[in-house]
Enzyme design. Structure first.
Site, PDB file in Angstrom:
ATOM      1  CB  CYS A 125      -0.754   0.358   0.993  1.00 10.27           C
ATOM      2  SG  CYS A 125      -1.548  -1.607   2.234  1.00 10.27           S
ATOM      3  CG  HIS A 143      -6.275   0.151  -0.329  1.00  4.76           C
ATOM      4  ND1 HIS A 143      -4.923   0.364  -1.299  1.00  4.76           N
ATOM      5  CD2 HIS A 143      -5.430  -1.179   0.230  1.00  4.76           C
ATOM      6  CE1 HIS A 143      -4.204   0.365  -0.905  1.00  4.76           C
ATOM      7  NE2 HIS A 143      -3.916  -0.443   0.513  1.00  4.76           N
ATOM      8  CB  CYS A 194      -0.468   1.139   7.794  1.00  7.17           C
ATOM      9  SG  CYS A 194      -2.050   1.470   6.621  1.00  7.17           S
TER      10      CYS A 194
END
Length: 398
Positions: A88, A354, A384
C-alpha cells in the site's frame, strides 16, 4: 534533496470496486492506455522524461517485464527503470525512488505511475520437488495476502483490532470516523464533482480488454456505499473479540494513477499549468511498528518525515492518510494530539477504495489540490502498508 511536481501534471482514474468495471483490464496495459491519453491532454511528450518507474503489487500476465513494457506502450522506448512494490506504500515509494535517481544519477524529469487490479487476482502454484510426491503449494495472491501475514501470522484486520485494543478505540468511534469520512467525500462530489475534475476525467471511458472501443462510461468512482449510521450500528465485528466491522474498513478496488516529478523548479514550471503554484517535496520517510500493529506504523513514518523537513505537526496545514481502517486515523490523531475531523478533506481511501499501488498517488494528488484551493501551505501524507510498515511524504505548495 528536494524535488518538484509540476502543477496539473498528474492524474487518476476513478477507482472501481473489485469485480467491477475495470475487472477485465490488464492493469499495466490499462495504466499505459490512461497515461498516453493524459500526457497528450497535457501536451507533455515522452521525450520530456529521462526516468520512469512503475508500481505494481498484484502480478499480471507478463508483468515480469514491468516498467520497460509500460514505457514502451506509451512510446517511451528510451526509458527503462525499476518496477516497484511496497504494497500500500507503493505510491510514496515511487516518489522516493524518483528522488533517489535525481540525487544519484542526475535525472531531471521522472514519470511515476502505478496501476493495480485486485479483481481476478492470480492463483500461483509453487513446485516443491522435495515434498512427498513432488506436490507443491498454491496461493490466491490477493486473498491470502489480505488474510495472512507470513511473519505476524494474522490477517490485516487483526492488526487493526490490535491497535484498537492498545489505544482503546471502540467500534462506535470507528463508525463515527467512517460516517464523517463519507461526508468529506461528498464534498468532492459537489458542484458536479468540481474537486475530482481537477485531476480525474469528468466522464471516464472504460475500454474493452483489447483497448479498441469504449464499453461504458464512469462518472466518478464505482462502488461507493452510502453511509448509514443505523446500518453501521447493526454490524458485528469481523473477527471474534474484535472491534472492526466492515463499515470501519475500506474495500479492494481497481485503478491507476500517475504524476510527474522534476529535479528543478524551472523544469516543473515548464511542464505544469501556466500560472500554477510550485509544489516542492520536502521529505519522504518510512517507519515500521510492532509486529501485527500495521495501522500505527504511519505515526513513526510521520515523525521521521517531520524531522527530515525540520517541521512540527503544527506547521502542517493539510493531512491526508491512506486509512484502510478507521483505526488508522484515530490512532494517528491521538499520537499527535490532533482532531481527526481535520484530516482527509474531500475523501480518503477508507471511502473511495484501495487498489493498493495507486492509492497513495491519488491521496498525494488530492492533497496538492486541497493545498492549492486554500492558497498554499504544507501537507503531510501518511499511510500504512503490509508488514507493519508505513511511509510519509511532506509537500509544500506555494
Amino acid at each position: 534533496m528536494t524535488a518538484f511536481i509540476p502543477y496539473g501534471a498528474y492524474w487518476s482514474t476513478p477507482f472501481a470496486r473489485w469485480q467491477g468495471s475495470f475487472a477485465h483490464l490488464h492493469s499495466i496495459e490499462f495504466a499505459a492506455h490512461v497515461t498516453k491519453s493524459a500526457l497528450a491532454e497535457r501536451d507533455i511528450g515522452v521525450e520530456a522524461f529521462d526516468f520512469a518507474a512503475y508500481g505494481l503489487t498484484v502480478p499480471q500476465y507478463r508483468s515480469f517485464y514491468g516498467t520497460p513494457w509500460f514505457t514502451a506502450m506509451i512510446g517511451a522506448t528510451h526509458l527503462a527503470g525499476p518496477t516497484v512494490n511496497q504494497a500500500c506504500a507503493t505510491g510514496a515509494r515511487l516518489l522516493s525512488t524518483a528522488m533517489g535517481e535525481m540525487a544519484t544519477s542526475g535525472v531531471q524529469t521522472a514519470l511515476i505511475a502505478s496501476g493495480d487490479r485486485t479483481s481476478n487476482g492470480p492463483h500461483a502454484y509453487y513446485p516443491a520437488p522435495d515434498k512427498p510426491g513432488g506436490t507443491g503449494i498454491g496461493e490466491n495472491i490477493v486473498m491470502e495476502s489480505f488474510n495472512r501475514d507470513p511473519f505476524a501470522k494474522c490477517a490485516m484486520v487483526d492488526t487493526a483490532d490490535n491497535v484498537a485494543r492498545k489505544v482503546g478505540i471502540t467500534t462506535e468511534e470507528q463508525h463515527e470516523v467512517a460516517a464523517y469520512r463519507a461526508a468529506q467525500y461528498e464534498d468532492a462530489l459537489k458542484d458536479d464533482r468540481a474537486f475530482q475534475k481537477r485531476y480525474m476525467a469528468a466522464a471516464f471511458a472504460v475500454p474493452d480488454a483489447g483497448f479498441r472501443k469504449t464499453i461504458k462510461t464512469l462518472n466518478g468512482d464505482e462502488g461507493i456505499y452510502p453511509s448509514s449510521p443505523e446500518k453501521m450500528a447493526s454490524l458485528k465485528p469481523v473477527m471474534p473479540d474484535g472491534s472492526v466491522t466492515f463499515a470501519g474498513q475500506t474495500h479492494p478496488a481497481d485503478g491507476s494513477a500517475a504524476l510527474v516529478v522534476c529535479a528543478t523548479e524551472d523544469r516543473a514550471r515548464a511542464l505544469g499549468k501556466p500560472g500554477g503554484p510550485i509544489i516542492e517535496v520536502l521529505a519522504v520517510a518510512q517507519g515500521r511498528d510492532d509486529v501485527a500493529h500495521m495501522p500505527a506504523a504511519p505515526i513513526r513514518a510521520a515523525h521521521r518525515a517531520l524531522d527530515l523537513a525540520a517541521l512540527t505537526i503544527d506547521d502542517i496545514d493539510v493531512i491526508k492518510s491512506h486509512n484502510p481502517f478507521a483505526v488508522n486515523d484515530i490512532a494517528f490523531a491521538r499520537a499527535f494530539d490532533l482532531d481527526w475531523k481535520k484530516m482527509n478533506n474531500f475523501g480518503s481511501s477508507l471511502v473511495w477504495g484501495h487498489p493498493q499501488g495507486p492509492t497513495g498517488l491519488r491521496a498525494l494528488i488530492e492533497m496538492i489540490e486541497e493545498l492549492e484551493i486554500r492558497g498554499g501551505g504544507s501537507g503531510l501524507f501518511q499511510g500504512c502498508a503490509a508488514g507493519d510498515s508505513a511511509m510519509a511524504v511532506i509537500l509544500k505548495v506555494r
